[in-house]
Every structure is written in C-alpha cells, then in structure tokens.
Motif scaffolding. Structure first.
Motif, PDB file in Angstrom:
ATOM      1  N   MET A   1       0.842  -1.187   0.000  1.00  0.00           N
ATOM      2  CA  MET A   1       0.000   0.000   0.000  1.00  0.00           C
ATOM      3  C   MET A   1       0.885   1.247   0.000  1.00  0.00           C
ATOM      4  O   MET A   1       1.831   1.356   0.757  1.00  0.00           O
ATOM      5  CB  MET A   1      -0.877  -0.016   1.253  1.00  0.00           C
ATOM      6  CG  MET A   1      -1.778   1.174   1.353  1.00  0.00           C
ATOM      7  SD  MET A   1      -2.864   0.982   2.777  1.00  0.00           S
ATOM      8  CE  MET A   1      -2.811   2.605   3.398  1.00  0.00           C
ATOM      9  N   THR A   2       0.585   2.180  -0.854  1.00  0.00           N
ATOM     10  CA  THR A   2       1.330   3.432  -0.935  1.00  0.00           C
ATOM     11  C   THR A   2       0.538   4.525  -0.246  1.00  0.00           C
ATOM     12  O   THR A   2      -0.630   4.734  -0.534  1.00  0.00           O
ATOM     13  CB  THR A   2       1.565   3.828  -2.407  1.00  0.00           C
ATOM     14  OG1 THR A   2       2.243   2.765  -3.052  1.00  0.00           O
ATOM     15  CG2 THR A   2       2.378   5.085  -2.503  1.00  0.00           C
ATOM     16  N   ARG A   3       1.195   5.182   0.694  1.00  0.00           N
ATOM     17  CA  ARG A   3       0.526   6.281   1.392  1.00  0.00           C
ATOM     18  C   ARG A   3       0.438   7.492   0.480  1.00  0.00           C
ATOM     19  O   ARG A   3       1.261   7.678  -0.406  1.00  0.00           O
ATOM     20  CB  ARG A   3       1.306   6.662   2.645  1.00  0.00           C
ATOM     21  CG  ARG A   3       1.344   5.579   3.680  1.00  0.00           C
ATOM     22  CD  ARG A   3       2.087   6.038   4.892  1.00  0.00           C
ATOM     23  NE  ARG A   3       3.393   6.560   4.502  1.00  0.00           N
ATOM     24  CZ  ARG A   3       4.410   6.707   5.321  1.00  0.00           C
ATOM     25  NH1 ARG A   3       4.297   6.386   6.572  1.00  0.00           N
ATOM     26  NH2 ARG A   3       5.559   7.183   4.903  1.00  0.00           N
ATOM     27  N   THR A   4      -0.542   8.319   0.738  1.00  0.00           N
ATOM     28  CA  THR A   4      -0.680   9.561  -0.012  1.00  0.00           C
ATOM     29  C   THR A   4       0.543  10.427   0.250  1.00  0.00           C
ATOM     30  O   THR A   4       0.957  10.597   1.378  1.00  0.00           O
ATOM     31  CB  THR A   4      -1.947  10.318   0.436  1.00  0.00           C
ATOM     32  OG1 THR A   4      -3.061   9.458   0.282  1.00  0.00           O
ATOM     33  CG2 THR A   4      -2.145  11.583  -0.380  1.00  0.00           C
ATOM     34  N   GLY A   5       1.132  10.943  -0.797  1.00  0.00           N
ATOM     35  CA  GLY A   5       2.294  11.801  -0.654  1.00  0.00           C
ATOM     36  C   GLY A   5       3.622  11.087  -0.798  1.00  0.00           C
ATOM     37  O   GLY A   5       4.648  11.727  -0.962  1.00  0.00           O
ATOM     38  N   ASP A   6       3.630   9.741  -0.728  1.00  0.00           N
ATOM     39  CA  ASP A   6       4.891   9.011  -0.853  1.00  0.00           C
ATOM     40  C   ASP A   6       5.532   9.214  -2.220  1.00  0.00           C
ATOM     41  O   ASP A   6       6.741   9.389  -2.317  1.00  0.00           O
ATOM     42  CB  ASP A   6       4.694   7.516  -0.599  1.00  0.00           C
ATOM     43  CG  ASP A   6       4.645   7.176   0.881  1.00  0.00           C
ATOM     44  OD1 ASP A   6       4.878   8.078   1.709  1.00  0.00           O
ATOM     45  OD2 ASP A   6       4.381   6.011   1.197  1.00  0.00           O
ATOM     46  N   SER A   7       4.734   9.186  -3.272  1.00  0.00           N
ATOM     47  CA  SER A   7       5.309   9.347  -4.608  1.00  0.00           C
ATOM     48  C   SER A   7       5.871  10.757  -4.789  1.00  0.00           C
ATOM     49  O   SER A   7       6.929  10.932  -5.389  1.00  0.00           O
ATOM     50  CB  SER A   7       4.289   9.018  -5.693  1.00  0.00           C
ATOM     51  OG  SER A   7       3.169   9.860  -5.593  1.00  0.00           O
ATOM     52  N   GLU A   8       5.192  11.757  -4.236  1.00  0.00           N
ATOM     53  CA  GLU A   8       5.711  13.127  -4.315  1.00  0.00           C
ATOM     54  C   GLU A   8       6.994  13.266  -3.500  1.00  0.00           C
ATOM     55  O   GLU A   8       7.942  13.926  -3.919  1.00  0.00           O
ATOM     56  CB  GLU A   8       4.673  14.142  -3.812  1.00  0.00           C
ATOM     57  CG  GLU A   8       3.462  14.278  -4.701  1.00  0.00           C
ATOM     58  CD  GLU A   8       2.356  13.305  -4.317  1.00  0.00           C
ATOM     59  OE1 GLU A   8       2.470  12.648  -3.254  1.00  0.00           O
ATOM     60  OE2 GLU A   8       1.391  13.194  -5.080  1.00  0.00           O
ATOM     61  N   HIS A   9       7.006  12.624  -2.331  1.00  0.00           N
ATOM     62  CA  HIS A   9       8.186  12.655  -1.465  1.00  0.00           C
ATOM     63  C   HIS A   9       9.389  12.034  -2.179  1.00  0.00           C
ATOM     64  O   HIS A   9      10.477  12.615  -2.205  1.00  0.00           O
ATOM     65  CB  HIS A   9       7.874  11.909  -0.162  1.00  0.00           C
ATOM     66  CG  HIS A   9       9.035  11.768   0.758  1.00  0.00           C
ATOM     67  ND1 HIS A   9       9.534  12.811   1.497  1.00  0.00           N
ATOM     68  CD2 HIS A   9       9.810  10.697   1.055  1.00  0.00           C
ATOM     69  CE1 HIS A   9      10.561  12.388   2.211  1.00  0.00           C
ATOM     70  NE2 HIS A   9      10.747  11.113   1.961  1.00  0.00           N
ATOM     71  N   MET A  10       9.191  10.866  -2.767  1.00  0.00           N
ATOM     72  CA  MET A  10      10.288  10.192  -3.463  1.00  0.00           C
ATOM     73  C   MET A  10      10.728  10.974  -4.698  1.00  0.00           C
ATOM     74  O   MET A  10      11.921  11.036  -5.003  1.00  0.00           O
ATOM     75  CB  MET A  10       9.892   8.762  -3.849  1.00  0.00           C
ATOM     76  CG  MET A  10       9.866   7.805  -2.672  1.00  0.00           C
ATOM     77  SD  MET A  10      11.395   7.786  -1.691  1.00  0.00           S
ATOM     78  CE  MET A  10      12.581   7.212  -2.887  1.00  0.00           C
ATOM     79  N   ALA A  11       9.788  11.592  -5.382  1.00  0.00           N
ATOM     80  CA  ALA A  11      10.142  12.395  -6.553  1.00  0.00           C
ATOM     81  C   ALA A  11      11.028  13.568  -6.139  1.00  0.00           C
ATOM     82  O   ALA A  11      12.006  13.896  -6.827  1.00  0.00           O
ATOM     83  CB  ALA A  11       8.888  12.893  -7.258  1.00  0.00           C
ATOM     84  N   GLU A  12      10.709  14.182  -5.013  1.00  0.00           N
ATOM     85  CA  GLU A  12      11.522  15.296  -4.520  1.00  0.00           C
ATOM     86  C   GLU A  12      12.917  14.811  -4.120  1.00  0.00           C
ATOM     87  O   GLU A  12      13.918  15.458  -4.421  1.00  0.00           O
ATOM     88  CB  GLU A  12      10.825  15.964  -3.334  1.00  0.00           C
ATOM     89  CG  GLU A  12      11.551  17.176  -2.800  1.00  0.00           C
ATOM     90  CD  GLU A  12      11.550  18.368  -3.735  1.00  0.00           C
ATOM     91  OE1 GLU A  12      12.410  19.250  -3.549  1.00  0.00           O
ATOM     92  OE2 GLU A  12      10.719  18.427  -4.643  1.00  0.00           O
ATOM     93  N   LEU A  13      12.995  13.654  -3.451  1.00  0.00           N
ATOM     94  CA  LEU A  13      14.299  13.099  -3.084  1.00  0.00           C
ATOM     95  C   LEU A  13      15.122  12.775  -4.327  1.00  0.00           C
ATOM     96  O   LEU A  13      16.335  13.029  -4.360  1.00  0.00           O
ATOM     97  CB  LEU A  13      14.121  11.841  -2.226  1.00  0.00           C
ATOM     98  CG  LEU A  13      13.529  12.046  -0.833  1.00  0.00           C
ATOM     99  CD1 LEU A  13      13.344  10.700  -0.136  1.00  0.00           C
ATOM    100  CD2 LEU A  13      14.383  12.969   0.011  1.00  0.00           C
ATOM    101  N   GLU A  14      14.484  12.215  -5.342  1.00  0.00           N
ATOM    102  CA  GLU A  14      15.177  11.907  -6.601  1.00  0.00           C
ATOM    103  C   GLU A  14      15.728  13.175  -7.244  1.00  0.00           C
ATOM    104  O   GLU A  14      16.866  13.211  -7.707  1.00  0.00           O
ATOM    105  CB  GLU A  14      14.237  11.197  -7.582  1.00  0.00           C
ATOM    106  CG  GLU A  14      13.987   9.757  -7.270  1.00  0.00           C
ATOM    107  CD  GLU A  14      15.218   8.877  -7.469  1.00  0.00           C
ATOM    108  OE1 GLU A  14      16.130   9.226  -8.246  1.00  0.00           O
ATOM    109  OE2 GLU A  14      15.261   7.827  -6.813  1.00  0.00           O
TER     110      GLU A  14
END
Length: 68
Positions: A1-14
């Motif tokens: 399960m992916t939490r809301t905001g995880d993809s944005e968080h990882m995109a920012e880290l990338e």
C-alpha cells in the motif's frame, strides 16, 4: 500500500539527489541520503536553515569589549 504523498516525497528526493550528486536516490550511500534528506527538510522548514545565503549576519561583538 502506498501512502498519499509518498510518490511526491520520493520524486523530490530523486530530484535533489540528481542535483547534488548526479545519481538516483537508490544509488546514494547512507551519508549522501542523509544530506538529501536534510536538504529536503531545510526546504520544508524555510527560513535561514533552508538557504545559507539568507543567514542572518553575525552579531557585532568585538574581542575585549564589554558586550553587556
């Protein structure tokens, strides 16, 4: 399960990893990941911590003076 905001968080880290080290976040060693996280945290906080160019000037204290 992916939490809301995880993809944005990882995109920012990338993005930060690419800017600082020209590597993906997954390729970074532990120390580099800490630096990337600190950069992201500093941007989230804002203020002087986020941008060293905006740091306040040092206090006017001269050696040998009574600064009270």
């Amino acid at each position: 399960m992916t939490r809301t905001g995880d993809s944005e968080h990882m995109a920012e880290l990338e993005k930060i990893a690419q800017e600082k080290f020209s590597k993906s976040y997954e390729e970074l060693d532990a120390h580099e990941r800490i630096q990337v996280g600190g950069t992201k945290g500093g941007h989230a906080r804002g203020g002087h911590s986020a941008d060293p160019d905006r740091a306040p000037p040092p206090p006017e204290v001269k050696f040998g003076e009574d600064n009270n």
